[in-house]
Design a protein around this motif. Structure first.
Motif, PDB file in Angstrom:
ATOM      1  N   PRO A 103       0.981  -1.437  -0.334  1.00  0.00           N
ATOM      2  CA  PRO A 103      -0.216  -0.187   0.288  1.00  0.00           C
ATOM      3  C   PRO A 103       0.966   1.317  -0.387  1.00  0.00           C
ATOM      4  O   PRO A 103       0.288   2.027  -1.330  1.00  0.00           O
ATOM      5  CB  PRO A 103      -0.364   0.146   1.316  1.00  0.00           C
ATOM      6  N   MET A 104       2.257   1.469   0.692  1.00  0.00           N
ATOM      7  CA  MET A 104       2.841   2.657   1.183  1.00  0.00           C
ATOM      8  C   MET A 104       3.265   3.241  -0.930  1.00  0.00           C
ATOM      9  O   MET A 104       3.731   3.604  -1.440  1.00  0.00           O
ATOM     10  CB  MET A 104       3.676   2.501   2.132  1.00  0.00           C
ATOM     11  N   THR A 105       3.730   1.858  -1.104  1.00  0.00           N
ATOM     12  CA  THR A 105       4.841   1.828  -2.640  1.00  0.00           C
ATOM     13  C   THR A 105       3.149   2.694  -3.490  1.00  0.00           C
ATOM     14  O   THR A 105       3.042   3.538  -4.407  1.00  0.00           O
ATOM     15  CB  THR A 105       4.621   0.932  -2.963  1.00  0.00           C
ATOM     16  N   ALA A 106       1.294   1.710  -3.166  1.00  0.00           N
ATOM     17  CA  ALA A 106       1.291   2.563  -3.760  1.00  0.00           C
ATOM     18  C   ALA A 106       0.164   3.708  -3.918  1.00  0.00           C
ATOM     19  O   ALA A 106       0.282   4.765  -5.091  1.00  0.00           O
ATOM     20  CB  ALA A 106      -0.359   1.488  -3.997  1.00  0.00           C
ATOM     21  N   LEU A 107       0.744   4.297  -3.064  1.00  0.00           N
ATOM     22  CA  LEU A 107      -0.022   5.332  -2.530  1.00  0.00           C
ATOM     23  C   LEU A 107       0.873   6.611  -2.850  1.00  0.00           C
ATOM     24  O   LEU A 107       1.142   7.344  -3.088  1.00  0.00           O
ATOM     25  CB  LEU A 107       0.154   6.087  -0.618  1.00  0.00           C
ATOM     26  N   ASP A 108       2.620   6.275  -2.873  1.00  0.00           N
ATOM     27  CA  ASP A 108       3.738   7.481  -2.930  1.00  0.00           C
ATOM     28  C   ASP A 108       3.298   7.880  -4.365  1.00  0.00           C
ATOM     29  O   ASP A 108       3.337   8.653  -5.637  1.00  0.00           O
ATOM     30  CB  ASP A 108       4.668   6.373  -3.089  1.00  0.00           C
ATOM     31  N   ALA A 109       2.682   6.152  -5.783  1.00  0.00           N
ATOM     32  CA  ALA A 109       2.631   6.531  -6.996  1.00  0.00           C
ATOM     33  C   ALA A 109       1.228   7.262  -6.779  1.00  0.00           C
ATOM     34  O   ALA A 109       1.655   8.496  -8.331  1.00  0.00           O
ATOM     35  CB  ALA A 109       2.230   5.194  -7.680  1.00  0.00           C
ATOM     36  N   ILE A 110       0.134   7.518  -6.638  1.00  0.00           N
ATOM     37  CA  ILE A 110      -1.134   8.370  -6.783  1.00  0.00           C
ATOM     38  C   ILE A 110      -0.604   9.512  -6.035  1.00  0.00           C
ATOM     39  O   ILE A 110      -0.767   9.927  -6.316  1.00  0.00           O
ATOM     40  CB  ILE A 110      -2.589   7.735  -5.215  1.00  0.00           C
ATOM     41  N   LEU A 111       0.291   9.630  -5.111  1.00  0.00           N
ATOM     42  CA  LEU A 111       0.749  10.821  -4.932  1.00  0.00           C
ATOM     43  C   LEU A 111       1.139  12.172  -5.934  1.00  0.00           C
ATOM     44  O   LEU A 111       1.525  13.240  -6.346  1.00  0.00           O
ATOM     45  CB  LEU A 111       1.205  11.167  -3.361  1.00  0.00           C
ATOM     46  N   ALA A 112       1.882  11.020  -7.348  1.00  0.00           N
ATOM     47  CA  ALA A 112       2.779  11.599  -7.788  1.00  0.00           C
ATOM     48  C   ALA A 112       1.500  11.861  -9.356  1.00  0.00           C
ATOM     49  O   ALA A 112       2.257  12.963  -9.710  1.00  0.00           O
ATOM     50  CB  ALA A 112       4.123  10.331  -8.581  1.00  0.00           C
ATOM     51  N   ARG A 113       0.451  11.465  -8.947  1.00  0.00           N
ATOM     52  CA  ARG A 113      -0.955  11.709  -9.617  1.00  0.00           C
ATOM     53  C   ARG A 113      -1.218  12.482  -9.625  1.00  0.00           C
ATOM     54  O   ARG A 113      -2.266  12.091  -8.465  1.00  0.00           O
ATOM     55  CB  ARG A 113      -1.166  10.904 -10.157  1.00  0.00           C
ATOM     56  N   PRO A 114      -1.255  14.132  -9.280  1.00  0.00           N
ATOM     57  CA  PRO A 114      -1.979  15.026  -8.003  1.00  0.00           C
ATOM     58  C   PRO A 114      -3.151  15.591  -8.855  1.00  0.00           C
ATOM     59  O   PRO A 114      -4.118  16.420  -7.500  1.00  0.00           O
ATOM     60  CB  PRO A 114      -1.089  16.143  -8.117  1.00  0.00           C
ATOM     61  N   THR A 115      -3.481  14.796 -10.060  1.00  0.00           N
ATOM     62  CA  THR A 115      -5.170  14.836 -10.693  1.00  0.00           C
ATOM     63  C   THR A 115      -6.056  13.852  -9.435  1.00  0.00           C
ATOM     64  O   THR A 115      -7.367  14.078  -9.807  1.00  0.00           O
ATOM     65  CB  THR A 115      -5.328  14.703 -11.883  1.00  0.00           C
ATOM     66  N   ILE A 116      -5.453  12.708  -8.982  1.00  0.00           N
ATOM     67  CA  ILE A 116      -6.711  12.299  -7.857  1.00  0.00           C
ATOM     68  C   ILE A 116      -6.273  12.800  -6.549  1.00  0.00           C
ATOM     69  O   ILE A 116      -5.708  13.479  -6.277  1.00  0.00           O
ATOM     70  CB  ILE A 116      -5.541  10.647  -7.474  1.00  0.00           C
ATOM     71  N   GLU A 117      -7.602  12.822  -6.323  1.00  0.00           N
ATOM     72  CA  GLU A 117      -7.766  13.875  -4.893  1.00  0.00           C
ATOM     73  C   GLU A 117      -8.103  13.208  -3.321  1.00  0.00           C
ATOM     74  O   GLU A 117      -7.610  14.214  -3.242  1.00  0.00           O
ATOM     75  CB  GLU A 117      -9.226  14.368  -5.430  1.00  0.00           C
ATOM     76  N   ARG A 118      -8.077  11.816  -3.218  1.00  0.00           N
ATOM     77  CA  ARG A 118      -8.389  11.480  -2.959  1.00  0.00           C
ATOM     78  C   ARG A 118      -8.450   9.486  -2.693  1.00  0.00           C
ATOM     79  O   ARG A 118      -8.387   9.556  -3.884  1.00  0.00           O
ATOM     80  CB  ARG A 118     -10.022  11.146  -1.945  1.00  0.00           C
ATOM     81  N   VAL A 119      -8.143   9.094  -1.853  1.00  0.00           N
ATOM     82  CA  VAL A 119      -8.338   7.687  -1.943  1.00  0.00           C
ATOM     83  C   VAL A 119      -9.458   7.123  -1.083  1.00  0.00           C
ATOM     84  O   VAL A 119      -9.573   7.380   0.403  1.00  0.00           O
ATOM     85  CB  VAL A 119      -6.938   6.624  -1.773  1.00  0.00           C
ATOM     86  N   LEU A 120     -10.164   6.161  -1.497  1.00  0.00           N
ATOM     87  CA  LEU A 120     -11.519   5.507  -0.527  1.00  0.00           C
ATOM     88  C   LEU A 120     -10.906   4.226  -0.053  1.00  0.00           C
ATOM     89  O   LEU A 120     -10.288   3.239  -1.288  1.00  0.00           O
ATOM     90  CB  LEU A 120     -12.748   5.208  -1.541  1.00  0.00           C
TER      91      LEU A 120
END
Length: 247
Positions: free
Chosen positions: A131-148
């Motif tokens: 999950p942490m690696t996934a979260l870092d990848a999501i953070l690198a894509r600022p158009t993603i506003e939130r994670v459910l």
């Protein structure tokens, strides 16, 4: 900061109920009993026409895992295009490889297709191997506003310690962690208070009895057809009130 209460619905009948009860945002689905699938284009257009709160359409072509074939990926991209053309506020997306890592190529293609709409990454996150690696990848894509997410647990209440870690990790970014799964009147305030999250997600479903005057003798599926799920305004209002003092 205001706690945003997102309500997921799977019928056009539930939309005015959820709105009047105080939903701040709607996740529009079909088949919530299957975890939520992509709504029909007709439902999407009608919902956007009637909505006075943001409508986010889930993009999930089938039940089951989040490992998609090339044909399923094409379906998802077309469904995102439909949501954008309909004037939707956002989409709810996610895709993984078989090893539990994010399918970044497909994720980037979906973000491109979204073309400026809001984006939530859905509970495929809870299926990630790291999950942490996934979260870092999501953070690198600022158009993603939130994670459910439920915090990787069966319910958000069970996963609240992990949820708190992720909320703190993303606190100084634009990404928001949105607890979901098993949210009730009795646990909503505790989850928000414990985690520091500022969004919460629930279905708040009840069952409406069938209006048919005859009892079906032939089943159309695996579920009881004496009624159908619909949003319970009492539950939505109660959760809104439960988290209001945390604003």
């Amino acid at each position: 900061m205001t706690v945003i209460v997102e309500v997921c619905i799977d019928s056009i009948q539930s939309l005015p109920i959820a709105q009047r009860a105080g939903a701040d945002r709607i996740e529009l689905c079909s088949s919530l009993k299957l975890g939520g699938l992509t709504p029909s284009a007709g439902t999407l257009y009608q919902a956007i026409k009637q909505a006075h709160v943001p409508i986010y359409s889930i993009i999930r072509p089938r039940e089951g895992d989040f490992v998609y074939t090339g044909e399923e990926a094409e379906v998802m991209l077309k469904d995102i295009a439909t949501a954008r053309q309909a004037g939707g506020h956002g989409v709810v997306i996610g895709a993984l490889h078989a090893d539990g890592s994010l399918h970044l190529d497909l994720l980037d293609a979906m973000l491109k297709e979204a073309g400026g709409m809001g984006v939530t990454f859905h509970r495929a996150f809870d299926h990630c191997a790291d999950p942490m690696t996934a979260l870092d990848a999501i953070l690198a894509r600022p158009t993603i506003e939130r994670v459910l997410t439920s915090g990787g647990a069966t319910t958000a209440a069970q996963g609240k310690t992990q949820l708190k870690t992720w909320v703190e990790y993303t606190r100084h970014t634009s990404l928001r962690i949105m607890p979901g799964a098993g949210i009730t009147v009795t646990n909503a305030a505790d989850i928000i208070d414990h985690t520091g999250a500022r969004d919460i997600h629930l279905s708040a479903r009840t069952t409406r009895p069938s209006s048919a005057h005859t009892k079906p003798t032939v089943a159309m599926g695996e579920e009881d057809e004496s009624g159908y799920p619909i949003t319970d305004p009492i539950l939505v209002k109660a959760v809104k009130q439960a988290v209001a003092h945390l604003n």
